[in-house]
Structures are given as C-alpha cells and as structure tokens.
Design an enzyme around this catalytic site. Structure first.
Site, short mmCIF file in Angstrom:
data_model
loop_
_atom_site.label_atom_id
_atom_site.label_comp_id
_atom_site.label_asym_id
_atom_site.label_seq_id
_atom_site.Cartn_x
_atom_site.Cartn_y
_atom_site.Cartn_z
N SER A 27 98.13 8.26 34.96
CA SER A 27 99.01 7.59 36.07
C SER A 27 99.68 8.49 37.01
O SER A 27 99.20 9.26 37.74
CB SER A 27 99.99 6.58 35.18
OG SER A 27 100.54 5.84 36.12
N ASP A 53 100.44 5.78 43.11
CA ASP A 53 100.42 6.72 42.10
C ASP A 53 99.15 7.01 41.93
O ASP A 53 98.06 6.74 42.48
CB ASP A 53 101.18 6.41 40.81
CG ASP A 53 100.76 5.13 40.29
OD1 ASP A 53 99.96 4.36 40.83
OD2 ASP A 53 100.94 4.94 39.03
N ASP A 108 98.14 1.74 40.14
CA ASP A 108 98.66 0.49 39.73
C ASP A 108 99.99 0.20 40.33
O ASP A 108 100.73 -0.76 40.28
CB ASP A 108 98.72 0.10 38.25
CG ASP A 108 99.44 1.28 37.48
OD1 ASP A 108 100.07 2.46 38.27
OD2 ASP A 108 99.44 1.30 36.09
#
Length: 447
Positions: A104, A243, A247
């Site tokens: 992430s 990011d 998401d």
C-alpha cells in the site's frame, strides 16, 4: 504469540521478515483453507494474483503462485493492478481466491500479502486465524500428477475488464473537468489516468512512471504537496492523489487546499442522500474520523456508524447493516454497490461526477464540513501491548480528556501495520491540539 495478520494482511520488510519461504507457505495454507469447503465436483479451484510495481512483488507473487499450485489450485497472474481491481477481478473471473501483493502506502522495501475470498471479499479475522493455524501444520507433500495446479503467467484482458467496470459504475460525462492525478508510481499508474480520460476529463498525470523502486517515493497520498503544487501550476479544477495500491484517494481543490477522506465522505453522503441511494440514511466511518464529520452529518440528518480503524472493519459494518457508503479519513472510501473494498480510482470518478452534477467547485462542495484542528503523532515503540496496559498512559489520557472537555477528543491506538503508536488529538484550535498531543506522545515514548 504475535498474530501474523495485521489490519491489512501480512506485511513486513521484503526478503527479511516477509520472505519468499513465508509467501510460499502462506500460499499453500491459504489454498488449503479457502478451498476446503468447495464442491469438488466443480472445476478445479482457481486463484488470481496481482501486485503493485515494487521490485519484491515479482518474487513474492511467484512464491505465492507456487505455494497455491502445490495444493492443487490453478493460478492466474494478472500482473500490476490496483488492489480494488484485483478484488473486482476475483469476482469477475469467478475465482475462489484473490491475492494482492502490495504494501500500500509503505516505502518500497516493504511488501505485503492481502487475501480475498470468492466474490472479492476481504477475509474476516477468524479465517485469517485458520490460515495461520494451517501454516503451522502444513504437510511437505501435496497432490501429484494431474492434481498439481497450473500457473498461467498473464491475463491479457484484466486491465480492460477493470476499466469497463469503472466506466459502468460512474457513467457521468466529465467533460470540462481538468484533473491532476498522482498515482504514486504505483499500481494505478496506467489505470487511473485511463479511467479519468475515458470519462471525458482532461488528465494531467504525475508520478505515473513506476520503475520498480520509486513507488510512494515522495509522491502519492502520503505526499499531497506534490498534487497541490501541480494543481496550481496547471490551473486544474481538482487534484487526486492515490497510494501505491490505489485503494485510497485524497483530493485537492483548485486553490490547492486538501480535501481529505472525511470531507470526501461528507460530499458523497450528501449527494447520495439527495438521490435516495444512501441506504438507511447512514454513513459508516472509523473512530479516527474528524469530529467535524459527525457534526456535519448531524446537520444533514445523516446517521454515522463508527468502527475500529481499518477499512476491513468499515466493510464488515457496511455488510452487516446493509449500508451504501463508508470509509476512512485516510481516503479509503467504500461504495458496496460498485466495489467490495476501498477503490481510489472509483472515488475520484464519483467525486468529479458530483462536481459535474451540481455545477459546483470542489471547494464549495467541501464546505459542507468544517474540519476541526487535529494533530496526529506517530510514536515509534518496541512494545505496543505495554503501551495499552500502562497506567501512566491511561492517567495521561484521562487528564487530557478533562482538559479538552466536549470541545475536543483524544484517541490513542497501535498501528496495525507498523511498530508505531498513534496519538490523535482534536481541539478547538490547532495550538491547543498540538500541545496536548505532544504531551501525550512524550508519555507514550517514555513507557
């Protein structure tokens, strides 16, 4: 014993704490657990594996594929794709398991493994616990001969399927909108600019040239200043920052002011209420959301359901209550009618659609909510459990809450993905919030 799974899968320093050996075993364990109750008379079980562009994703995805194939699961590798894209494709291909290799927003040396069940849904805690148990009881051998799974190296239509889904979800013509998008040199470097352009927007893409090493490197949603600068330089109507696995979505208005996840939720909730798509007139948010969101929703006669921090807990509450919108201040926004997890590109499309539908600037839309001053300090710690149990910390929290009264609030919590303890304070003015947060952070650091 420390739990292997955190708030968002298994995460760690790639090739150190998150090794190829662990990924191989996790693949085998997950395949065992997630296909255990499957009807064996149907076709062979299938898993999809996607990743973000960081260099370690290549070896970890290969290890994961090998582990799953060793337990009789056919694997389709879909390459670089956003996490929400992988979740969608898991359902769209009719796969039994989805796996996303991504850390992430974390720096490039880190990586992570996220699992999805059939339908593209994140796993509940008890299923993750079952995978951990299976990990400790794996047999060395598995099926042989025709029982071994196949690995298909690339799904050529994966990105096109996901783009078609986004177009169907938000079909508003965005002509006239000029958008700057920072894709963090991550998983949405191709998808997000294509999706926004396909909807009619004029797109200026920045940090969309991944080289396997530059993901999240001074860019993306954790470095929003890059989008602020670019919006002003290009005279754009809106800036969007994703990011590494896309998401998340944060926004910037035409003047360069940040519009965070709370404000985005407020904008979308009001719009959905107007068109009668906000189910049960309720928004789901976490305890980290700004007090200003709660006050704004009260004025709009919209109820808020609060959850623990983590989009998985938002998802659980959305599913439990049958609600239609939820998310986090960090920019994870979930609209269950279109996605089974937070989808940054979808959020960007929905936000721009709201601008077009109302003929209103992002700044005016964001005015529905006044953000109260909030200070967040991440304190490095070696023992998060000790902080939770400390009487000194508990006493300091009680004193801070008494000092702030109803004009503010205090929240301390351990990070689910890093060795940090997060100290958050809201107050009527920034200086007061900073003072109280600093004092609490010092107490935590001293434990």
């Amino acid at each position: 014993m420390t739990r292997l799974f955190g708030t968002d899968g298994v995460r760690g320093l790639a090739n150190d704490t998150l090794t190829v050996s662990l990924a191989l075993k996790l693949g085998a364990a997950a395949a065992t657990v997630l296909t255990r109750d499957r009807d064996s008379s149907k076709r062979r079980p299938m898993a999809l594996i996607g990743r973000d562009p960081r260099v370690s994703g290549e070896m970890l995805a290969a290890a994961m594929a090998a582990g799953m194939a060793s337990r009789g699961v056919d694997v389709l590798r879909v390459g670089v794709i956003p996490t929400p894209g992988l979740a969608f494709l898991t359902d769209d291909y009719g796969a039994d398991i989805g796996v996303m290799i991504s850390a992430s927003h974390n720096p490039m040396p880190d990586n992570g493994i996220k699992f999805f069940s059939a339908g593209g849904k994140k796993l509940p805690d008890h299923v993750e616990d079952e995978i951990e148990k299976a990990l400790d009881n794996l047999e060395d051998s598995g099926p042989t001969g025709t029982g071994v799974g196949r690995v298909i190296e690339e799904a050529h239509d994966a990105q096109d399927r996901y783009l078609a889904h986004l177009k169907e979800a938000v079909d508003t013509d965005l002509s006239g909108i000029k958008v700057v998008v920072d894709t963090a040199n991550g998983a949405a470097s191709e998808v997000a600019p294509k999706a926004y352009a396909a909807a009619g927007a004029e797109v200026v893409a920045i940090f969309n040239k991944p080289d396997s090493f530059n993901i999240n490197d001074n860019c993306g949603s954790t470095h929003i200043d890059q989008v602020q600068r670019a919006v002003r330089e290009h005279g754009a109507d809106i800036g969007l920052a994703h990011d590494g696995d896309a998401d998340r979505c944060l926004a910037v208005d035409a003047a360069g002011n940040v519009v965070d996840g709370d404000q985005i939720m407020a904008i979308l909730a009001v719009g959905m209420k107007e068109n009668s798509s906000l189910r049960k007139n309720t928004l789901v948010a976490t305890v980290m959301s700004n007090l200003g969101l709660k006050l704004a929703m009260e004025r709009e006669d919209i109820e808020i359901k609060q959850t623990a921090v983590g989009d998985r807990y938002v998802l659980e509450e959305l599913n439990r209550g049958g609600y239609s919108l939820g998310g986090e201040q960090s920019g994870h926004i979930v609209a269950p009618a279109y996605a089974t997890t937070g989808d940054g590109t979808l959020t960007g499309l929905m936000l721009m659609a709201r601008m077009v539908e109302t003929g209103t600037s992002l700044a005016e839309l964001a005015g529905v909510m006044q953000v109260l001053p909030q200070v967040l300090i991440n304190v490095p710690v070696s023992n998060k459990a000790a902080i939770m149990d400390s009487e000194t910390v508990k006493s300091a929290i009680a004193e801070a809450e008494a000092e702030l009264g109803e004009a503010g609030r205090v929240l301390l919590r351990p990070s689910g993905t890093e060795e940090l303890f997060r100290v958050m304070v809201e107050a009527a003015d920034q200086e007061h919030a900073r003072k109280v947060a600093g004092s609490l952070a010092a107490v935590v650091a001293a434990v």
